[in-house]
Write a protein that holds these residues in place. Structure first.
Motif: not given
Lengths: 205, 196
Positions: B26-27, B77, B81-82, B115-117, B120-121, B124
């Motif tokens: 990730l990232g 989701y 993201i918000l 949008t850096n995974c 969010l990763g 999650l």
């Protein structure tokens, strides 16, 4: 006549761009996280590719339809929300019909939301072009991504287990390279592939 | 004492054993993009640490107080993201006001933290693994940020020296960075199984 010819050739060029000249993974270095994470075997890579094609297609259509309504500073937010909606649909679909695959992919399906390819295409293509071009662009980029993913996954699966899709391809004497299915294999395979692509592209130019 | 040791184990686990960059991939995007110079890498790491701690905590709260209670998990989701986009906006405004030079040198990579995974990763992962206490969620998200900062700083240090090395033409830039990351991932594999 010439006008329609020019149009057709433009569509053709957009269609081919994603496969090689602007291949998202090899040339633009976009969407690296899923590329590295799901390529341990071909099956998850293929599933991931299909999800990305679906999301890319839908979000490109929607973004292209609302391109005249977008305000510059709210642009990215609108893109992300559109994408998140379609990713939710894809994720629920996978959970309902192929639960085992959905478990295997884990957080990487929702992570399509932050896949740079989709935002990049929305920004670079769909927000400036009419719907037909955006659809062709989405298909081309999506297929380019999927093919690349499967190619990498094929190499890694073959070297780490000697099989592809449960079909034994390597001779019995072949000793599986366990490291290829681990993070190490992912990074190094992709690094070497990029080097190879650079050599081929350099010769053409 | 028991809670404390669980928290400590969770922290060490997410920093070294299950490092987001080396084991979960990730990232990777900012990892390849910003790891050229060590001071920028450190600044980026701190920004990501801040955003990830904030959004990890907030998404846990939203998930448990709002979504699960009202069976609105479908919108999970979108909510996540918000929250992340909002947190990044906050960091961006803060940096522009107080550290304009740092803000200039980040350029496009600052809004791209959204949008850096890794961020969010992590949110999650927290919701997938069913973390039940707020404290644990906070410690995990902070640890993830520290792990990312460590990974990106190690990489920047190596890349500064790599500029002086004689790398084959076709491998210059991203390819050699990926291969180096692969070797680092192999080193980090040594920690695997240390903590379950």
């Amino acid at each position: 006549m010439t006008n329609s010819n020019a149009k057709t050739s433009r569509y053709g060029q957009t269609l081919l761009a994603g496969l090689w000249r602007e291949n998202p993974v090899f040339r633009l270095l976009l969407g690296m996280c899923p590329t590295l994470a799901v390529t341990a075997a071909v099956k998850p890579a293929l599933t991931m590719g299909c999800c990305v094609i679906f999301v890319l297609l839908c979000s490109n259509i929607i973004v292209s339809l609302m391109r005249n309504l977008l305000k510059p500073h709210l642009r990215i937010l609108m893109f992300t929300l559109t994408i998140a909606t379609f990713v939710t649909i894809a994720d629920l679909f996978l959970k309902a019909f192929v639960p085992r695959m959905s478990e295997m992919l884990g957080p990487y399906v929702p992570l399509i939301i932050v896949n740079c390819i989709i935002i990049c295409r929305a920004e670079a293509c769909a927000s400036k072009n009419p719907m037909l071009v955006s659809v062709i662009d989405a298909l081309s980029m999506g297929v380019g991504f999927t093919v690349t993913l499967c190619f990498l996954a094929g190499i890694r699966e073959l070297l780490s287990t000697g099989k592809i899709f449960e079909a034994q391809l390597m001779p019995d004497a072949f000793v599986p390279w366990a490291a290829m299915s681990m993070p190490v294999g992912a990074f190094i395979t992709l690094g070497l592939m990029l080097g190879l692509v650079n050599i081929v592209a350099g010769k053409k130019a | 004492m028991d809670t404390l040791s669980i928290l400590l184990m969770g922290f060490i686990s997410i920093v070294v054993v299950n490092n987001l960059v080396f084991t979960k991939f990730l990232g990777i995007c900012p990892y390849l993009g910003v790891s050229g110079r060590i001071d920028m890498a450190f600044g980026m790491g701190l920004a990501v640490t801040f955003v990830v701690t904030l959004s990890g905590t907030l998404t846990w709260l939203i998930d448990h107080l709002l979504l699960i209670g009202t069976s609105l998990e479908v919108t999970r989701y979108i909510c996540f993201i918000l929250v992340i986009a909002g947190a990044v906006q906050l960091v961006e405004m803060y940096l522009r006001k107080f550290f304009p030079s740092l803000y200039e040198s980040f350029g496009i990579f600052l809004p791209l933290i959204t949008t850096n995974c890794a961020i969010l990763g992590l949110c999650l992962l927290i919701s997938l693994e069913g973390i039940n206490s707020l404290l644990e969620a906070v410690v995990l998200s902070f640890g993830a940020g520290i792990g990312f900062t460590m990974a990106i700083c190690i990489m920047a240090g190596i890349r500064e020296n790599l500029d002086l090395a004689d790398v084959p033409d076709c491998l210059k830039g991203a390819p050699i960075t990926l291969i180096t990351a692969g070797l680092l991932a192999m080193a980090f594999m040594g920690f695997a199984g240390m903590i379950r």
